[in-house]
Motif scaffolding. Structure first.
Motif, PDB file in Angstrom:
ATOM      1  N   THR A 281      -1.074   1.156  85.423  1.00 62.04           N
ATOM      2  CA  THR A 281      -0.219   1.511  86.548  1.00 62.04           C
ATOM      3  C   THR A 281      -0.915   2.560  87.407  1.00 62.04           C
ATOM      4  N   PHE A 282      -0.630   2.526  88.698  1.00 62.20           N
ATOM      5  CA  PHE A 282      -1.192   3.462  89.658  1.00 62.20           C
ATOM      6  C   PHE A 282      -0.057   4.002  90.529  1.00 62.20           C
ATOM      7  N   PRO A 283      -0.130   5.257  90.962  1.00 58.45           N
ATOM      8  CA  PRO A 283       0.823   5.718  91.967  1.00 58.45           C
ATOM      9  C   PRO A 283       0.577   5.005  93.282  1.00 58.45           C
ATOM     10  N   GLY A 301      -2.810  -9.237  81.564  1.00 60.24           N
ATOM     11  CA  GLY A 301      -1.459  -8.951  82.028  1.00 60.24           C
ATOM     12  C   GLY A 301      -1.444  -8.458  83.461  1.00 60.24           C
ATOM     13  N   LYS A 302      -0.638  -7.425  83.756  1.00 57.99           N
ATOM     14  CA  LYS A 302      -0.351  -7.045  85.132  1.00 57.99           C
ATOM     15  C   LYS A 302      -0.786  -5.610  85.465  1.00 57.99           C
ATOM     16  N   ILE A 303      -1.167  -5.428  86.729  1.00 56.37           N
ATOM     17  CA  ILE A 303      -1.421  -4.119  87.323  1.00 56.37           C
ATOM     18  C   ILE A 303      -0.260  -3.817  88.260  1.00 56.37           C
ATOM     19  N   VAL A 304       0.280  -2.607  88.162  1.00 54.20           N
ATOM     20  CA  VAL A 304       1.492  -2.252  88.907  1.00 54.20           C
ATOM     21  C   VAL A 304       1.294  -0.903  89.593  1.00 54.20           C
ATOM     22  N   VAL A 305       1.836  -0.788  90.821  1.00 53.91           N
ATOM     23  CA  VAL A 305       1.895   0.504  91.503  1.00 53.91           C
ATOM     24  C   VAL A 305       3.335   1.000  91.443  1.00 53.91           C
ATOM     25  N   THR A 306       3.485   2.300  91.326  1.00 55.45           N
ATOM     26  CA  THR A 306       4.807   2.899  91.158  1.00 55.45           C
ATOM     27  C   THR A 306       5.114   3.855  92.302  1.00 55.45           C
ATOM     28  N   VAL A 307       6.389   3.967  92.606  1.00 56.00           N
ATOM     29  CA  VAL A 307       6.860   4.895  93.632  1.00 56.00           C
ATOM     30  C   VAL A 307       7.661   5.987  92.936  1.00 56.00           C
ATOM     31  N   GLU A 308       7.215   7.213  93.086  1.00 52.65           N
ATOM     32  CA  GLU A 308       7.879   8.337  92.444  1.00 52.65           C
ATOM     33  C   GLU A 308       9.016   8.856  93.324  1.00 52.65           C
ATOM     34  N   TRP A 309      10.181   9.060  92.718  1.00 51.32           N
ATOM     35  CA  TRP A 309      11.329   9.603  93.430  1.00 51.32           C
ATOM     36  C   TRP A 309      11.841  10.819  92.692  1.00 51.32           C
ATOM     37  N   GLU A 310      12.255  11.812  93.443  1.00 48.28           N
ATOM     38  CA  GLU A 310      12.872  12.970  92.817  1.00 48.28           C
ATOM     39  C   GLU A 310      14.246  12.595  92.275  1.00 48.28           C
ATOM     40  N   VAL A 311      14.562  13.113  91.115  1.00 45.90           N
ATOM     41  CA  VAL A 311      15.866  12.831  90.507  1.00 45.90           C
ATOM     42  C   VAL A 311      16.932  13.620  91.270  1.00 45.90           C
ATOM     43  N   GLU A 312      17.947  12.887  91.719  1.00 47.09           N
ATOM     44  CA  GLU A 312      19.017  13.557  92.478  1.00 47.09           C
ATOM     45  C   GLU A 312      19.901  14.350  91.520  1.00 47.09           C
ATOM     46  N   PRO A 313      20.260  15.556  91.910  1.00 44.10           N
ATOM     47  CA  PRO A 313      21.090  16.393  91.019  1.00 44.10           C
ATOM     48  C   PRO A 313      22.470  15.781  90.795  1.00 44.10           C
ATOM     49  N   ALA A 314      22.966  15.939  89.591  1.00 47.91           N
ATOM     50  CA  ALA A 314      24.300  15.399  89.263  1.00 47.91           C
ATOM     51  C   ALA A 314      25.367  16.107  90.087  1.00 47.91           C
ATOM     52  N   GLY A 315      26.363  15.326  90.446  1.00 50.56           N
ATOM     53  CA  GLY A 315      27.481  15.879  91.202  1.00 50.56           C
ATOM     54  C   GLY A 315      27.206  16.050  92.655  1.00 50.56           C
TER      55      GLY A 315
END
Length: 315
Positions: A281-283, A301-315
């Motif tokens: 995997t690659f960013p 198998g497979k090569i994948v790129v990922t998208v990083e997202w900030e975790v939204e705060p609960a509530g």
């Protein structure tokens, strides 16, 4: 939004990471927040202009057809999905422009299905194109039946590895070409491996003296020619790599988006029939490196790129 694009045909160096316009969501599309997108050989072939004869490029082009992510906004006519649904898609249109290597993609609902619950977003992103290709060729082009013997070329690759799993599920015996280093891997998928190169025909005949009932060609060239000679009477041949297959009495197959077929693959993944092997995997910003690795053609198998997202705060 951030994304990858190219403004002209060329090598991996034409891929640029930066700001892109946010997608417009048509009536029959949904806006998907991309979590991962897989790399396929067709991506670099498009990037180099090899498909210019059949697909217009509207520059700048965002590459990528495979995606997994979360629905953010359904189009006004969409009833199939709602915000928050986790989906996968083979988001191919009949031109090059609005691909999946970005933070968001507007995907026609005809290209989507729900994401398999037991797969990660990275694994799920690797399923649509290779899964649809394998499923449609085996079911629609080759019509593989229980008890038949199927030869799958490049059995350790993205398409080949899924084809092996599906053919075994359909009750077929599977022989697969693979480099020696991948023999244990394809055995684990239920395949009888044979080495590439000189003597291939003899090695296959040693396992199937009467010939094979069907050949799934993902390589073309010499492998295709040899495959035609290995068919049993009434044997069938299909290729996704070489149009010369027609001259051998076979079928040249181009995968198409199909929501029903994709949903079936989701179900098969959840049943444990189909798994996706992640090679690396690659960013997103390193998509050019992902393209380079895929273009080497030795991926298991497979090569994948990922998208990083900030975790939204609960509530």
């Amino acid at each position: 939004m951030k994304g990858i694009s190219y403004a002209r045909y060329g090598g991996p160096e034409v891929l640029e990471y930066g700001e892109l316009p946010d997608p417009k969501v048509g009536p029959d599309a949904v806006l998907v927040k991309v979590r991962a997108a897989a790399v396929n050989p067709v991506d670099w072939k498009c990037r180099e202009g090899h498909l210019d004869g059949i697909l217009d490029a509207v520059f700048p082009v965002v590459p990528g057809w495979d995606v997994s992510g979360v629905v953010v906004q359904p189009g006004v006519s969409v009833t199939e999905f709602t915000a928050g649904d986790e989906v996968i898609g083979y988001v191919r249109e009949d031109f090059l422009s609005r691909g999946t290597f970005a933070e968001y993609v507007a995907a026609p609902v005809r290209t989507l299905a729900r994401k398999p619950r037991n797969l990660s977003f990275e694994e799920a992103a690797g399923l649509p194109l290779v899964g649809l290709t394998a499923y449609q060729v085996l079911v629609k082009a080759l019509q593989v039946k229980r008890g038949e013997t199927v030869l799958v070329h490049a059995a350790a690759g993205g398409v080949g590895s899924v084809a092996v799993q599906l053919a075994r599920h359909f009750g077929a015996r599977v022989i697969g070409t693979a480099s020696e280093g991948n023999h244990d891997f394809v055995r684990g998928l239920g395949c009888e491996p044979v080495e590439y190169g000189d003597g291939l025909a003899e090695r296959v005949r040693g396992l199937a003296p009467e010939g094979v009932d069907a050949v799934f060609d993902t390589v073309g060239g010499e492998a295709l020619k040899i495959s035609a000679d290995l068919l049993a009477p009434e044997g069938r041949l299909a290729s996704i790599a070489d149009g010369d297959v027609v001259g051998y009495g076979g079928r040249y197959y181009w995968v198409r988006p199909d929501a029903e077929d994709l949903l079936r693959l989701t179900e098969l993944a959840e049943e444990g029939v189909v798994s996706v092997h992640l090679s690396q995997t690659f960013p997103l910003e390193r998509a050019a490196d992902a393209h380079r690795l895929n273009q080497e053609g030795r991926t298991r198998g497979k090569i994948v790129v990922t998208v990083e997202w900030e975790v939204e705060p609960a509530g």
